[in-house]
Design a protein around this motif. Sequence first.
Motif, PDB file in Angstrom:
ATOM      1  N   HIS A   1       0.834  -1.194   0.000  1.00  0.00           N
ATOM      2  CA  HIS A   1       0.000   0.000   0.000  1.00  0.00           C
ATOM      3  C   HIS A   1       0.872   1.248   0.000  1.00  0.00           C
ATOM      4  CE1 HIS A   1      -3.187  -2.785   1.233  1.00  0.00           C
ATOM      5  NE2 HIS A   1      -4.047  -1.830   0.960  1.00  0.00           N
ATOM      6  N   THR A   2       2.071   1.108   0.551  1.00  0.00           N
ATOM      7  CA  THR A   2       2.955   2.257   0.731  1.00  0.00           C
ATOM      8  C   THR A   2       4.287   1.938   0.055  1.00  0.00           C
ATOM      9  OG1 THR A   2       3.619   1.360   2.879  1.00  0.00           O
ATOM     10  CG2 THR A   2       1.796   2.928   2.866  1.00  0.00           C
ATOM     11  N   ALA A   3       5.357   1.869   0.816  1.00  0.00           N
ATOM     12  CA  ALA A   3       6.669   1.514   0.283  1.00  0.00           C
ATOM     13  C   ALA A   3       7.384   0.668   1.325  1.00  0.00           C
ATOM     14  CB  ALA A   3       7.474   2.764  -0.024  1.00  0.00           C
ATOM     15  N   THR A   4       8.212  -0.240   0.858  1.00  0.00           N
ATOM     16  CA  THR A   4       8.952  -1.109   1.775  1.00  0.00           C
ATOM     17  C   THR A   4       9.860  -0.265   2.671  1.00  0.00           C
ATOM     18  OG1 THR A   4       8.884  -2.969   0.255  1.00  0.00           O
ATOM     19  CG2 THR A   4      10.675  -2.960   1.899  1.00  0.00           C
TER      20      THR A   4
ATOM     21  N   VAL B   1      -8.206  -8.862  17.628  1.00  0.00           N
ATOM     22  CA  VAL B   1      -6.797  -8.442  17.623  1.00  0.00           C
ATOM     23  C   VAL B   1      -6.579  -7.558  16.404  1.00  0.00           C
ATOM     24  CG1 VAL B   1      -4.382  -9.192  17.566  1.00  0.00           C
ATOM     25  CG2 VAL B   1      -6.104 -10.658  18.650  1.00  0.00           C
ATOM     26  N   GLN B   2      -5.973  -6.408  16.596  1.00  0.00           N
ATOM     27  CA  GLN B   2      -5.641  -5.530  15.464  1.00  0.00           C
ATOM     28  C   GLN B   2      -4.131  -5.501  15.269  1.00  0.00           C
ATOM     29  OE1 GLN B   2      -7.277  -3.113  12.837  1.00  0.00           O
ATOM     30  NE2 GLN B   2      -7.496  -1.481  14.312  1.00  0.00           N
ATOM     31  N   ALA B   3      -3.691  -5.831  14.040  1.00  0.00           N
ATOM     32  CA  ALA B   3      -2.269  -5.792  13.696  1.00  0.00           C
ATOM     33  C   ALA B   3      -1.992  -4.534  12.895  1.00  0.00           C
ATOM     34  CB  ALA B   3      -1.911  -7.029  12.875  1.00  0.00           C
ATOM     35  N   THR B   4      -0.916  -3.831  13.229  1.00  0.00           N
ATOM     36  CA  THR B   4      -0.560  -2.589  12.543  1.00  0.00           C
ATOM     37  C   THR B   4       0.867  -2.666  12.027  1.00  0.00           C
ATOM     38  OG1 THR B   4      -2.044  -1.341  13.987  1.00  0.00           O
ATOM     39  CG2 THR B   4      -0.385  -0.059  12.805  1.00  0.00           C
ATOM     40  N   GLY B   5       1.069  -2.231  10.781  1.00  0.00           N
ATOM     41  CA  GLY B   5       2.392  -2.255  10.166  1.00  0.00           C
ATOM     42  C   GLY B   5       3.193  -1.005  10.478  1.00  0.00           C
ATOM     43  N   LEU B   6       4.512  -1.093  10.285  1.00  0.00           N
ATOM     44  CA  LEU B   6       5.396   0.044  10.525  1.00  0.00           C
ATOM     45  C   LEU B   6       5.683   0.838   9.258  1.00  0.00           C
ATOM     46  CD1 LEU B   6       7.987  -1.653  12.919  1.00  0.00           C
ATOM     47  CD2 LEU B   6       6.343   0.128  13.533  1.00  0.00           C
TER      48      LEU B   6
ATOM     49  N   TYR C   1      -0.952   5.295   5.077  1.00  0.00           N
ATOM     50  CA  TYR C   1      -1.479   5.139   3.715  1.00  0.00           C
ATOM     51  C   TYR C   1      -2.323   6.350   3.364  1.00  0.00           C
ATOM     52  CZ  TYR C   1      -4.233   3.152  -0.135  1.00  0.00           C
ATOM     53  OH  TYR C   1      -4.851   2.919  -1.337  1.00  0.00           O
ATOM     54  N   VAL C   2      -1.862   7.095   2.370  1.00  0.00           N
ATOM     55  CA  VAL C   2      -2.581   8.286   1.914  1.00  0.00           C
ATOM     56  C   VAL C   2      -3.119   8.005   0.521  1.00  0.00           C
ATOM     57  CG1 VAL C   2      -2.411  10.754   1.400  1.00  0.00           C
ATOM     58  CG2 VAL C   2      -1.052   9.767   3.262  1.00  0.00           C
TER      59      VAL C   2
ATOM     60  N   VAL D   1      -6.613  11.606   1.432  1.00  0.00           N
ATOM     61  CA  VAL D   1      -7.026  11.231   2.789  1.00  0.00           C
ATOM     62  C   VAL D   1      -5.936  10.369   3.430  1.00  0.00           C
ATOM     63  CG1 VAL D   1      -8.786  10.042   4.173  1.00  0.00           C
ATOM     64  CG2 VAL D   1      -9.448  11.253   2.073  1.00  0.00           C
ATOM     65  N   ASP D   2      -5.549  10.735   4.651  1.00  0.00           N
ATOM     66  CA  ASP D   2      -4.583   9.921   5.399  1.00  0.00           C
ATOM     67  C   ASP D   2      -5.351   8.892   6.224  1.00  0.00           C
ATOM     68  OD1 ASP D   2      -2.745   8.829   7.139  1.00  0.00           O
ATOM     69  OD2 ASP D   2      -1.748  10.742   7.579  1.00  0.00           O
ATOM     70  N   HIS D   3      -5.212   7.630   5.856  1.00  0.00           N
ATOM     71  CA  HIS D   3      -5.966   6.569   6.534  1.00  0.00           C
ATOM     72  C   HIS D   3      -5.193   5.956   7.705  1.00  0.00           C
ATOM     73  CE1 HIS D   3      -9.094   6.543   3.441  1.00  0.00           C
ATOM     74  NE2 HIS D   3      -8.118   6.673   2.562  1.00  0.00           N
TER      75      HIS D   3
END
Length: 421
Positions: free
Chosen positions: A82-85, A185-190, A194-195, A199-201
Amino acid sequence: MTSHSGPGATRRTLLAAGVAAPLVSVIGGSLTQRATAGAPSILKPLPADRFVDFGTNAEMRWDSVDPRRFLTRQRDLFVRNHTATPTIDRATYALRVHGDGLADPRTESEAHTLSWRDLRALPSTTLTSVHECTGNGRSLFATQQGTPANGTAWTLGSVATVRWEGVRLRTVLRRLGLSPDAVSVQATGLDAPYVSGGVDHGRVRRPFPIAKALDDALLAWGADGAPLLPDHGYPLRLVLPGWVGIGSIKWLGSLEVSRRELTSPWNTTWYRMTGGAYPVDAPPLTVNPVRSAWELPWGATLPAGRSQVLTGRSWSGLAPIRRVDVSLDGGRTWTPARLEDDDRGGHGHHEDHRHHRGRDRGDRGHGWTRWSVRWRRPAPGTTALLARATDRAGRTQPLVTPFNDNGYFFDAVVRHPVTVS
Ligand SMILES: Nc1nc2c(c(=O)[nH]1)N[C@H]1C(S)=C(S)[C@@H](COP(=O)(O)O)O[C@H]1N2
Ligand SMILES: [Mo]
């Protein structure tokens, strides 16, 4: 786990005892975002003979798959960003775990922190799973059904079978102490927030039920005997076997364990069925459907009048494949393909016993099933090759997939064009 001196010993001791005093949060210095304009989203090489490059995403070319190889190597694995590595330093990395679903509730700032060493001190296991993007096959909504859908125009190459190495999520949660009232459980990436469309999600994140966490969810630090590549989640990613790829959060930064249902745009807005004939309240997508692919170029040219063996693979998020029927004449006649993999749908489970410890035997999962069919002296002309798989849960590929706006779950039997000459 035993207590000993050195960095991380305190957290290990606390983990082992199942109790923990509030720990100071240390994170943030470890992460370097590649925010520079023009910096690539994907860092590994994407040679044109093995990948179709979509910029932030890249799919594996099915004609580059070696029929003798069961597992997908990381270098061949599709990438969906969704973004960049991001580039993450393992030395300062920490996984944060918080929430009121812990037996001893923790706010975000009071989170448990597990360093790389803490994680690696936990019992490791291996697990083979089909890894697949929800939108795999999306372009076929346009090319086969005449109804284009939004999103990356994957053909069928955003899928793999990977043997992951890591620690069961349930092992970590039980050691930290889980409330019997935990549901989500919510998992969040570093990776960067994601814009999209101005919109900044926020950070890429998705919740999943506690039942999945306690069943087969894995915190993976490796695949095919090597550390994860940066593009695939280094140093640690979540793996939710058989579930939509978005559930397997890469560059895992935190886990929130909650007594109420958690949400994020990745389960309320995206990765659920919208449009077409779907109701407005269709549930978030979970288990991947049944699909098949031929190990041939799209529009392949095959020699006329010569007997030849054609190969392909079928897979399901729910269960191993039970049978595959193929048609070499555009769907007029059908014949069973010869299945090459055993009924567990995988070879990985008897390859490696080094990581098996205690009661966890490892590799309860399943991969795809390879198959082959002999084509006896085809006559010149153009036709379509079809493959239709059925899994051990009784699910079969339909002939048409009902449309949805974002082109998820294209599981219809694909008409693969070929020319015989
Ligand atoms: N942090 C983070 N995790 C993520 C994503 C992402 O963009 N950011 N993409 C998800 C999606 S949609 C898929 S299909 C898989 C792809 O994993 P891979 O790139 O290792 O093949 O990662 C999932 N995990
Ligand atoms: Mo995905």
